[in-house]
Design a protein around this motif. Structure first.
Motif, PDB file in Angstrom:
ATOM      1  N   SER A 619       0.839  -1.193   0.000  1.00 43.67           N
ATOM      2  CA  SER A 619       0.000   0.000   0.000  1.00 43.67           C
ATOM      3  C   SER A 619       0.875   1.245   0.000  1.00 43.67           C
ATOM      4  CB  SER A 619      -0.922   0.003   1.222  1.00 43.67           C
ATOM      5  OG  SER A 619      -0.168   0.207   2.406  1.00 43.67           O
ATOM      6  N   GLU A 620       0.255   2.383  -0.252  1.00 42.61           N
ATOM      7  CA  GLU A 620       0.993   3.636  -0.292  1.00 42.61           C
ATOM      8  C   GLU A 620       1.466   4.075   1.086  1.00 42.61           C
ATOM      9  OE1 GLU A 620      -1.410   6.532  -2.186  1.00 42.61           O
ATOM     10  OE2 GLU A 620      -1.277   5.618  -4.188  1.00 42.61           O
ATOM     11  N   ASN A 621       0.796   3.628   2.142  1.00 42.43           N
ATOM     12  CA  ASN A 621       1.174   4.050   3.492  1.00 42.43           C
ATOM     13  C   ASN A 621       2.162   3.094   4.159  1.00 42.43           C
ATOM     14  OD1 ASN A 621      -0.425   1.866   4.000  1.00 42.43           O
ATOM     15  ND2 ASN A 621      -1.941   2.949   5.259  1.00 42.43           N
ATOM     16  N   LEU A 656       7.833   1.570   8.726  1.00 45.00           N
ATOM     17  CA  LEU A 656       7.746   2.795   9.511  1.00 45.00           C
ATOM     18  C   LEU A 656       8.673   3.853   8.931  1.00 45.00           C
ATOM     19  CD1 LEU A 656       7.913   1.107  13.029  1.00 45.00           C
ATOM     20  CD2 LEU A 656       5.859   1.762  11.754  1.00 45.00           C
ATOM     21  N   VAL A 657       8.186   5.066   8.848  1.00 44.70           N
ATOM     22  CA  VAL A 657       8.956   6.182   8.320  1.00 44.70           C
ATOM     23  C   VAL A 657       9.074   7.241   9.405  1.00 44.70           C
ATOM     24  CG1 VAL A 657       9.108   7.959   6.535  1.00 44.70           C
ATOM     25  CG2 VAL A 657       8.145   5.711   5.989  1.00 44.70           C
ATOM     26  N   LYS A 658      10.280   7.702   9.608  1.00 48.05           N
ATOM     27  CA  LYS A 658      10.520   8.714  10.630  1.00 48.05           C
ATOM     28  C   LYS A 658       9.689   9.961  10.351  1.00 48.05           C
ATOM     29  CE  LYS A 658      14.292  11.209  12.903  1.00 48.05           C
ATOM     30  NZ  LYS A 658      15.757  11.445  12.916  1.00 48.05           N
ATOM     31  N   GLY A 659       8.978  10.424  11.363  1.00 51.01           N
ATOM     32  CA  GLY A 659       8.134  11.596  11.220  1.00 51.01           C
ATOM     33  C   GLY A 659       6.691  11.272  10.926  1.00 51.01           C
ATOM     34  N   GLN A 660       6.422  10.053  10.406  1.00 45.96           N
ATOM     35  CA  GLN A 660       5.046   9.650  10.143  1.00 45.96           C
ATOM     36  C   GLN A 660       4.402   9.192  11.446  1.00 45.96           C
ATOM     37  OE1 GLN A 660       4.370   6.066   7.727  1.00 45.96           O
ATOM     38  NE2 GLN A 660       3.052   7.301   6.414  1.00 45.96           N
ATOM     39  N   TRP A 661       3.205   9.666  11.710  1.00 45.33           N
ATOM     40  CA  TRP A 661       2.533   9.390  12.982  1.00 45.33           C
ATOM     41  C   TRP A 661       3.400   9.852  14.152  1.00 45.33           C
ATOM     42  CZ3 TRP A 661       1.041   3.579  11.944  1.00 45.33           C
ATOM     43  CH2 TRP A 661       0.130   3.534  10.884  1.00 45.33           C
ATOM     44  N   PHE A 663       6.383   9.283  14.590  1.00 43.98           N
ATOM     45  CA  PHE A 663       7.274   8.201  15.014  1.00 43.98           C
ATOM     46  C   PHE A 663       8.717   8.673  14.895  1.00 43.98           C
ATOM     47  CE2 PHE A 663       9.075   3.908  15.052  1.00 43.98           C
ATOM     48  CZ  PHE A 663       8.306   3.358  16.068  1.00 43.98           C
ATOM     49  N   PRO A 664       9.575   8.376  15.896  1.00 37.78           N
ATOM     50  CA  PRO A 664      10.932   8.950  15.904  1.00 37.78           C
ATOM     51  C   PRO A 664      11.970   8.133  15.144  1.00 37.78           C
ATOM     52  CG  PRO A 664      10.547   7.780  17.954  1.00 37.78           C
ATOM     53  CD  PRO A 664       9.269   7.670  17.160  1.00 37.78           C
ATOM     54  N   ALA A 665      11.586   7.085  14.395  1.00 33.65           N
ATOM     55  CA  ALA A 665      12.593   6.234  13.767  1.00 33.65           C
ATOM     56  C   ALA A 665      12.045   5.616  12.493  1.00 33.65           C
ATOM     57  CB  ALA A 665      13.040   5.135  14.731  1.00 33.65           C
ATOM     58  N   ASP A 666      12.978   5.166  11.623  1.00 31.32           N
ATOM     59  CA  ASP A 666      12.628   4.328  10.484  1.00 31.32           C
ATOM     60  C   ASP A 666      12.654   2.872  10.936  1.00 31.32           C
ATOM     61  OD1 ASP A 666      12.456   6.458   8.624  1.00 31.32           O
ATOM     62  OD2 ASP A 666      14.646   6.496   8.478  1.00 31.32           O
ATOM     63  N   GLY A 667      11.942   2.021  10.212  1.00 28.15           N
ATOM     64  CA  GLY A 667      11.968   0.608  10.578  1.00 28.15           C
ATOM     65  C   GLY A 667      10.769  -0.136  10.041  1.00 28.15           C
ATOM     66  N   SER A 668      10.459  -1.255  10.681  1.00 25.72           N
ATOM     67  CA  SER A 668       9.337  -2.084  10.249  1.00 25.72           C
ATOM     68  C   SER A 668       8.876  -2.970  11.398  1.00 25.72           C
ATOM     69  CB  SER A 668       9.735  -2.949   9.046  1.00 25.72           C
ATOM     70  OG  SER A 668      10.741  -3.877   9.412  1.00 25.72           O
TER      71      SER A 668
END
Length: 705
Positions: A619-621, A656-661, A663-668
């Motif tokens: 998905s796009e998100n 997970l993308v930093k700044g989205q929701w 959230f303070p980190a990138d990841g999954s």
């Protein structure tokens, strides 16, 4: 210092206003040092300087009373300046923002802020560097198995459920000045499960859960560079080849690309905080290397580069005990040279590499136990490798006006028996020769080569001498481009495939017949003689967003050994794959294969049939779903056995993308269910077993930086 501290406190609390007052309209002129010199270079971050202002005639009706603001980049530093006799004065002592920044001055006139000038200002860091960057990083991985279920003959694992946490903490830095660059990188690894600790293989239960994974510090000043930590050294395949160890390397390289370099490394791989520099036991376990390199004949038609290395290495005996081998102390000295050449037109490219190595096993207290041992002979051996390539044809045109090219390739390598080095892997006692080429005719391209290898170079009568001959041919034929479907834009024909064909023939046979009394060989029946021929053809279609792949492979193993003439095998393999891109977010992959192997000696044919289906959705998100299913079955023409295996898994992943929701980190975050089952039937011994395993796993990966 006390007054400056009170001044900053007053500014921060608002007791002093962050504005500078004057009674006339101005424009920015120049930046001067406190000695009155124009600033054109870097200054220290607390160096005093003045902003020279030029008085302008105020427009009719303007308000004479005005205010100033001073900005460096986006930082308001107005409170650090004083207006004195038409100048804005920074008295120094307080750090200013470092870097190459824009300095802007604004004046408040008639109720509005007006830009009165800008200038570039270059301010060094507090440590005196023009660039200073620190990049911390934290990678956190949580791998959990929530449940495991087994049935039939399956046995449960030692840890049916678990949660393992791994954290990698890293810090990178970069500092740069006019002629000096300092880079550093250090990584620490922390684990919750001790068996995953860095030194668990050596220390077992005593291994620390927090340890140093690796580090590297390099300092370059002018033409010199020194590195310490987990370094890499060497590009000579016969002596020192990309050796990665803990220690120190240094190099000098001038503008003409002449180099002098060296390294002092530990004799074995080191991990963790033990022996941090790698030089603690350097008198017993070490690698010391010196090297040089320079270019010559650079202005002639053919240029040369000559490189050389000298090696002195030693390592102590290891604690491991291998079958048929007793690890002991080793010592190695050697030298190597490499001469490479290229012509001015770029057609000729050749190199010669030579290595001379002296290898021995010195006295080892861990093995002699106070006894006198038979010393091993010290052996000095030679190895060389010659590579040659020349473009015979370039940009030629065929009668049908297609470009044509051909590059001739050749190689000869010889390594004497007992050649050995501690810092590179070299196969000893072998001679290899190859001649071949690369060709292109229009859109058709490929390779052709003939190679021969032979061992037992000393022709010892009690050792088997084998010779291996290889013939290879490959060709890529893009029919879709050759017979394009659109004459206006030469776009590929979607109904025609790209063909790839390869042929390989390998003949391995005995050259001599060792005497049975000294070798254990029993006449010709023990001498190998085998020819293997393989043909592979693959076809690939690209249909807009979809693709189809079909591959067929046939091989024949012809055993010509005396007494084994019928021990031949024929193998035929087919594989078909279809990739369906349903839309931008959804794709399917369908694969089916069938393998057939004929054992001519036992008159038995073995079959393998397999099918797989894969589904992917994105998905796009950042939410993704993937699922896989596979089924395979093995049987034979005599119905002696049957094996069936099924595997299926489904996974849900949230990226997970930093700044989205916020959230303070990138990841999954991922959740996966995996299922495997199988059934084995042996009708010869009337045996049968059935087993299955199901697991549910959760994974979390986070990266903070």
């Amino acid at each position: 210092m006390k007054m400056k501290f009170l001044y900053l406190v007053f500014v921060a609390t608002g007791i002093f206003p962050q504005l500078i007052y004057a009674q006339q309209q101005y424009t920015l002129s120049e930046l001067h040092t406190s000695q009155g010199e124009v600033i054109s270079d870097w200054i220290s971050n607390n160096q005093a300087f003045t902003i020279q202002l030029k008085a302008e005639e105020a427009p009719v009706g303007s308000v004479a009373h005005s205010q100033f603001q001073v900005l460096i980049a986006d930082n308001d530093v107005s409170t650090l300046f004083e207006f004195q006799q038409g100048q804005l004065v920074f008295s120094g002592g307080i750090p200013l923002p470092a870097g190459e920044n824009n300095l802007a001055v604004k004046q408040f006139i008639n109720g509005k802020w007006h830009d009165i000038g800008q200038s570039q200002i270059k301010i060094m860091t507090s440590s005196g560097f023009k660039q200073s960057q620190w990049s911390p990083k934290l990678e956190l991985n949580i791998n959990s198995q929530l449940k495991e279920k087994t049935s039939g003959d399956s046995t449960a694992s030692e840890r049916p459920t678990f949660s393992d946490v791994t954290a990698r903490v890293g810090l990178m830095s970069h500092h740069e000045n006019d002629d000096m660059v300092i880079d550093s990188n250090v990584n620490l690894l922390s684990v919750s499960n001790r068996s995953q600790a860095i030194q668990f293989g050596n220390k077992a239960a005593k291994a620390s859960k927090l340890d140093v994974a690796d580090y590297l510090v390099s300092v370059q000043k002018g033409n010199n560079k020194v590195s310490m930590g987990q370094v890499s050294y060497g590009n000579n395949a016969l002596l020192v080849d990309n050796l990665s160890r803990r220690g120190i390397t240094w190099q000098y390289q001038n503008e003409a690309n002449s180099t002098i370099n060296g390294a002092i490394l530990n004799g074995s791989d080191i991990v963790g905080y033990n022996n941090f520099t790698g030089l603690a036991n350097i008198n017993k376990q070490y690698v010391k290397v010196l090297g040089f390199g320079f270019n010559t004949l650079t202005d002639s038609r053919i240029s040369l580069r000559i490189e050389g290395n000298y090696l002195d290495a030693q390592r102590t005996s290891q604690n491991d005990f291998g079958i048929g081998e007793i690890a002991s102390a080793e010592k190695n000295q050697g030298m190597a040279f490499k001469v490479s050449t290229i012509d001015s037109e770029g057609k000729l490219n050749a190199d010669l590499t030579m290595g001379l190595s002296r290898y021995t096993n010195p006295d080892d207290n861990n093995l002699d136990f106070g006894e006198t041992l038979v010393p091993l002979k010290t052996k000095t051996a030679l190895a060389y490798n010659v590579n040659f390539s020349y473009i015979l044809l370039q940009d030629w045109l065929t009668p049908w006006q297609s470009p044509m090219s051909f590059t001739l390739l050749a190689n000869r390598a010889r390594t004497e028996p007992l050649y050995q080095t501690l810092t590179a892997f070299v196969q000893a006692n072998v001679l290899t020769q190859m001649v071949g080429g690369q060709y292109q005719i229009g859109n058709i391209s490929g390779n052709i080569s003939v190679q021969r290898a032979e061992d037992n170079l000393d022709k010892l009568v009690n050792i088997l001498t084998t010779r291996t001959s290889n013939t290879n041919f490959s060709s890529t034929i893009p029919l879709a481009q050759i017979f394009n479907g659109n004459e206006t834009d030469n776009s590929p024909n979607p109904w025609l495939p790209a063909l790839d064909y390869s042929y390989q023939s390998t003949h391995q046979f005995a050259v001599n017949s060792p005497e049975a009394s000294v070798s254990g060989f029993n006449g010709g029946s023990h001498l190998p003689d085998q020819i293997t021929t393989t043909h592979t053809l693959s076809s690939n279609w690209q249909l807009d967003m979809d693709s189809i792949s079909l591959q067929t492979s046939y091989s024949f193993q012809d055993n010509q050994q005396i007494g084994r003439e019928l021990a031949d095998f024929k193998s035929l393999q087919h594989a078909l794959s279809y990739n369906l891109q349903q839309n931008d977010s959804t794709s399917w992959t369908f694969s089916i294969s069938r393998n057939r192997q004929n054992d001519l000696e036992n008159q038995k044919i073995q079959f393998n049939n397999a099918i797989t289906i894969s589904f992917n959705w994105q998905s796009e998100n950042g939410l993704a779903l993937n699922a896989n299913y596979g089924l395979s079955k093995d049987d034979d023409s005599k119905k002696q056995g049957e094996n069936t295996a099924t595997n299926a898994d489904i996974g849900l992943i949230k990226n997970l993308v930093k700044g989205q929701w916020w959230f303070p980190a990138d990841g999954s975050i991922s959740f996966r269910i995996n299922y495997n089952d199988g059934r084995n039937i042996d009708r010869v011994f009337n045996l049968q077993n059935k087993f299955s395993t199901t697991t549910a796993q959760l994974g979390i990966n986070l990266s903070f930086q």
